[in-house]
Design an enzyme around this catalytic site. Structure first.
Site, PDB file in Angstrom:
ATOM      1  N   ASP A 170       0.843  -1.191   0.000  1.00  0.00           N
ATOM      2  CA  ASP A 170       0.000   0.000   0.000  1.00  0.00           C
ATOM      3  C   ASP A 170       0.880   1.244   0.000  1.00  0.00           C
ATOM      4  O   ASP A 170       1.819   1.353   0.792  1.00  0.00           O
ATOM      5  CB  ASP A 170      -0.921  -0.006   1.224  1.00  0.00           C
ATOM      6  CG  ASP A 170      -2.120   0.911   1.027  1.00  0.00           C
ATOM      7  OD1 ASP A 170      -2.542   1.109  -0.133  1.00  0.00           O
ATOM      8  OD2 ASP A 170      -2.643   1.427   2.032  1.00  0.00           O
ATOM      9  N   HIS A 177      -4.228  13.858   0.762  1.00  0.00           N
ATOM     10  CA  HIS A 177      -4.375  12.955   1.911  1.00  0.00           C
ATOM     11  C   HIS A 177      -3.156  13.034   2.825  1.00  0.00           C
ATOM     12  O   HIS A 177      -3.284  13.164   4.046  1.00  0.00           O
ATOM     13  CB  HIS A 177      -4.583  11.523   1.428  1.00  0.00           C
ATOM     14  CG  HIS A 177      -4.517  10.504   2.524  1.00  0.00           C
ATOM     15  ND1 HIS A 177      -5.483  10.416   3.501  1.00  0.00           N
ATOM     16  CD2 HIS A 177      -3.596   9.545   2.810  1.00  0.00           C
ATOM     17  CE1 HIS A 177      -5.161   9.425   4.340  1.00  0.00           C
ATOM     18  NE2 HIS A 177      -4.019   8.897   3.945  1.00  0.00           N
ATOM     19  N   GLU A 233     -10.477   3.459   3.962  1.00  0.00           N
ATOM     20  CA  GLU A 233      -9.625   4.299   3.114  1.00  0.00           C
ATOM     21  C   GLU A 233     -10.011   4.065   1.666  1.00  0.00           C
ATOM     22  O   GLU A 233      -9.974   2.927   1.179  1.00  0.00           O
ATOM     23  CB  GLU A 233      -8.141   3.978   3.340  1.00  0.00           C
ATOM     24  CG  GLU A 233      -7.644   4.455   4.704  1.00  0.00           C
ATOM     25  CD  GLU A 233      -6.117   4.414   4.847  1.00  0.00           C
ATOM     26  OE1 GLU A 233      -5.470   3.651   4.103  1.00  0.00           O
ATOM     27  OE2 GLU A 233      -5.602   5.145   5.706  1.00  0.00           O
ATOM     28  N   GLU A 247      -9.386   3.872  -1.974  1.00  0.00           N
ATOM     29  CA  GLU A 247      -8.187   3.662  -2.781  1.00  0.00           C
ATOM     30  C   GLU A 247      -8.544   2.941  -4.081  1.00  0.00           C
ATOM     31  O   GLU A 247      -9.624   2.376  -4.212  1.00  0.00           O
ATOM     32  CB  GLU A 247      -7.152   2.791  -2.023  1.00  0.00           C
ATOM     33  CG  GLU A 247      -6.795   3.333  -0.655  1.00  0.00           C
ATOM     34  CD  GLU A 247      -5.561   2.670  -0.037  1.00  0.00           C
ATOM     35  OE1 GLU A 247      -4.810   1.994  -0.780  1.00  0.00           O
ATOM     36  OE2 GLU A 247      -5.367   2.834   1.184  1.00  0.00           O
ATOM     37  N   ASP A 262      -8.907   0.027   2.250  1.00  0.00           N
ATOM     38  CA  ASP A 262      -7.878  -0.347   3.220  1.00  0.00           C
ATOM     39  C   ASP A 262      -8.398   0.015   4.614  1.00  0.00           C
ATOM     40  O   ASP A 262      -8.061   1.048   5.176  1.00  0.00           O
ATOM     41  CB  ASP A 262      -6.586   0.409   2.878  1.00  0.00           C
ATOM     42  CG  ASP A 262      -5.481   0.155   3.882  1.00  0.00           C
ATOM     43  OD1 ASP A 262      -5.480  -0.920   4.492  1.00  0.00           O
ATOM     44  OD2 ASP A 262      -4.623   1.043   4.055  1.00  0.00           O
ATOM     45  N   ARG A 285      -7.521   3.292  13.653  1.00  0.00           N
ATOM     46  CA  ARG A 285      -6.631   4.446  13.833  1.00  0.00           C
ATOM     47  C   ARG A 285      -5.957   4.476  15.194  1.00  0.00           C
ATOM     48  O   ARG A 285      -4.818   4.942  15.313  1.00  0.00           O
ATOM     49  CB  ARG A 285      -7.421   5.741  13.632  1.00  0.00           C
ATOM     50  CG  ARG A 285      -8.033   5.897  12.255  1.00  0.00           C
ATOM     51  CD  ARG A 285      -6.999   5.838  11.158  1.00  0.00           C
ATOM     52  NE  ARG A 285      -7.596   6.119   9.853  1.00  0.00           N
ATOM     53  CZ  ARG A 285      -6.952   5.948   8.706  1.00  0.00           C
ATOM     54  NH1 ARG A 285      -5.694   5.486   8.695  1.00  0.00           N
ATOM     55  NH2 ARG A 285      -7.548   6.208   7.568  1.00  0.00           N
ATOM     56  N   GLN A 307      -3.226   1.899  15.017  1.00  0.00           N
ATOM     57  CA  GLN A 307      -2.195   2.410  14.101  1.00  0.00           C
ATOM     58  C   GLN A 307      -1.340   3.490  14.776  1.00  0.00           C
ATOM     59  O   GLN A 307      -0.111   3.488  14.659  1.00  0.00           O
ATOM     60  CB  GLN A 307      -2.892   2.987  12.855  1.00  0.00           C
ATOM     61  CG  GLN A 307      -1.939   3.483  11.769  1.00  0.00           C
ATOM     62  CD  GLN A 307      -2.702   4.129  10.600  1.00  0.00           C
ATOM     63  OE1 GLN A 307      -3.930   4.091  10.528  1.00  0.00           O
ATOM     64  NE2 GLN A 307      -1.964   4.719   9.688  1.00  0.00           N
ATOM     65  N   LYS A 365      -3.866  -2.302  10.221  1.00  0.00           N
ATOM     66  CA  LYS A 365      -4.286  -2.455   8.831  1.00  0.00           C
ATOM     67  C   LYS A 365      -4.458  -3.920   8.440  1.00  0.00           C
ATOM     68  O   LYS A 365      -5.135  -4.221   7.451  1.00  0.00           O
ATOM     69  CB  LYS A 365      -3.202  -1.872   7.903  1.00  0.00           C
ATOM     70  CG  LYS A 365      -2.832  -0.432   8.168  1.00  0.00           C
ATOM     71  CD  LYS A 365      -3.735   0.487   7.394  1.00  0.00           C
ATOM     72  CE  LYS A 365      -3.164   1.900   7.368  1.00  0.00           C
ATOM     73  NZ  LYS A 365      -4.035   2.788   6.569  1.00  0.00           N
ATOM     74  N   THR A 387      -8.607  -6.083   4.086  1.00  0.00           N
ATOM     75  CA  THR A 387      -8.615  -5.135   2.968  1.00  0.00           C
ATOM     76  C   THR A 387      -9.625  -5.659   1.968  1.00  0.00           C
ATOM     77  O   THR A 387      -9.584  -6.848   1.627  1.00  0.00           O
ATOM     78  CB  THR A 387      -7.220  -5.059   2.303  1.00  0.00           C
ATOM     79  OG1 THR A 387      -6.251  -4.707   3.295  1.00  0.00           O
ATOM     80  CG2 THR A 387      -7.189  -4.056   1.180  1.00  0.00           C
ATOM     81  N   GLU A 395      -9.731  12.079   8.113  1.00  0.00           N
ATOM     82  CA  GLU A 395      -9.686  13.431   7.552  1.00  0.00           C
ATOM     83  C   GLU A 395     -11.015  14.157   7.716  1.00  0.00           C
ATOM     84  O   GLU A 395     -11.055  15.338   8.066  1.00  0.00           O
ATOM     85  CB  GLU A 395      -9.329  13.381   6.064  1.00  0.00           C
ATOM     86  CG  GLU A 395      -7.893  13.005   5.776  1.00  0.00           C
ATOM     87  CD  GLU A 395      -7.666  12.808   4.290  1.00  0.00           C
ATOM     88  OE1 GLU A 395      -7.562  13.794   3.561  1.00  0.00           O
ATOM     89  OE2 GLU A 395      -7.612  11.641   3.841  1.00  0.00           O
TER      90      GLU A 395
HETATM   91 MN    MN Z   1      -4.044   2.759   2.851  1.00  0.00          MN
END
Ligand code: MN
Length: 424
Positions: free
Chosen positions: A137, A144, A209, A211, A243, A247, A250, A263, A267, A373
């Site tokens: 990834d 971002h 996420e 993507e 993904d 948080r 992480q 993560k 996925t 975000e």
């Molecule tokens: Mn990602």
């Protein structure tokens, strides 16, 4: 800009239609023809192509002599790996055959075999399109990276000093990549505590996420670096990719070696792999990179695609809202640069490897690709109907879509959906 990055591109006349009536005006017209792996009600998994609301059974089509450019054995497979391994010339030959086979006026159109070869998409189950040896990834969207950097380090130090010099990435976990529709349990993990003492439990900051994933269609040798202008020709096609990210886990774990359990629990990808040939009419130039990148990352064409992306959130309470609209054009680093950087050390790529772009956010507040975000790390809740969300709750369902449109037709990725189940 030249019209093609490689020689054997198969572009379909925008005015040409399929004899499959539902193809017109759908995300899967004759100009798309994405590949997937499907299970019909009465047989094992095999390779198919989406056309309108139907799926063409390529294994059966080869069996009955409608497809001759590739061996039936690579189509009667539960993955696209064998087909991809045949190489770009074979991909082009098969796409050429499929366009002719599914176009109006083809010999199949009025033939009894059409009823045997075409399945209602609603009557089949989709599988993961590839056996995935590796998943990497990246972090290729500047908006971002900047927004996340502001949240963690402030606006002065938002972009790390290496960010504009290389496509930053991490080696993700291939074993937990699942196909659209597969629910995921809220992961447990180490959560940071205010006193510096962590606790163990379900994440309280579960995020998605937005993507796009690229499937690699060629093996490279260990020790071989792919030239950046040759890298595009190794990409078999693109999928939507979510993904999922915890948080809090992480944040506690990522210094110094990067994301791991925050993560690794799952996925999700969409089942239909859209070929680059189908996306070619939607190619867009990316802004020139400043400062100039090192020579191994300098491209003849620095491009992406104009693919409109959308995130829908359906809450456990039944509220539903579109919470983001972004675009695949909001990349700083191209797929080719990701491949060139990935193999720059001599690291080999394998057929079926999956490369994620990283969260794709645009410049506007409505174009953010993750809740981190949108809610400023949970400080500003998002309104979804009568409900509020800082992060995902049990029962929430997230759906991505991606479409590219011209005046004459639209192609799309279908949908990528996943629901969050309670922690185990
Ligand atoms: Mn990602």
């Amino acid at each position: 800009m030249s019209t093609s990055s490689f020689d054997s591109m198969v572009l379909v006349d925008p005015a040409r239609h399929s004899f499959v009536a539902s193809a017109q005006g759908s995300e899967f017209p004759l100009q798309n023809l994405p590949y997937g792996v499907f299970m019909p009600a009465d047989g094992p998994a095999r390779v198919g192509v989406a056309i309108g609301a139907q799926v063409l059974d390529l294994a059966a089509a080869a069996e009955r002599g409608w497809i001759r450019s590739v061996p039936r054995s690579v189509l009667a497979c539960a993955s696209l790996n064998a087909l991809a391994r045949l190489g770009r010339a074979a991909w082009s030959a098969l796409r050429t055959e499929l366009v002719a086979l599914l176009a109006q006026g083809s010999a199949l159109a009025g033939h009894a075999d059409a009823a045997v070869l075409l399945h209602d998409a609603s009557a089949v189950r989709m599988a993961l399109p590839f056996d995935i040896p590796g998943y990497t990834d990246f972090y290729a969207s500047e908006h971002h990276a900047f927004n996340c950097g502001v949240l963690f380090r402030g606006p002065e130090n938002a972009l790390p000093p290496n960010w504009k010099h290389m496509p930053i990435g991490y080696n993700g976990r291939a074993s937990s990549v699942v196909v659209s529709g597969t629910p995921l349990h809220r992961p447990n993990g180490q959560l940071p505590g205010a006193d510096g003492v962590p606790s163990w439990g379900p994440t309280r900051a579960l995020d998605f996420e937005l993507e796009i994933g690229a499937f690699i269609g060629a093996d490279t040798a260990l020790g071989h670096s792919v030239a950046v202008d040759e890298a595009w020709s190794m990409v078999f096609g693109l999928v939507l990719l979510n993904d999922w990210s915890a948080r809090d886990v992480q944040r506690w774990e990522y210094v110094p070696l990067g994301p791991f359990q925050g993560k690794a629990f799952g996925t999700s990808i969409s089942p239909w792999v859209v070929p680059l040939d189908a996306l070619e009419p939607f190619k867009v130039a990316l802004d020139p990179q400043q400062p100039a990148v090192l020579p191994y990352l300098q491209e003849r064409e620095h491009v992406s695609y104009d693919v409109a992306l959308q995130v829908d959130l359906q809450t456990a309470e039944g509220e539903q809202a579109c919470i983001s609209t972004s675009n695949l054009r909001h990349l700083y680093w191209s797929f080719a640069q990701q491949v060139a950087h990935h193999t720059g050390s001599g690291c080999n790529l394998r057929v079926g490897d999956l490369l994620g772009t990283g969260t794709i956010s645009g410049p506007e507040p409505t174009q953010l690709g993750c809740l981190l975000e949108m809610t400023k790390a949970g400080q500003q809740p998002l309104q979804v109907g009568a409900q509020q969300r800082r992060y995902l709750e049990d029962g929430d369902r997230v759906t991505f879509r991606g479409t590219a449109s011209s005046a004459q037709f639209t192609i799309g990725f279908g949908s990528l959906t996943g629901q969050i189940l309670p922690a185990r």
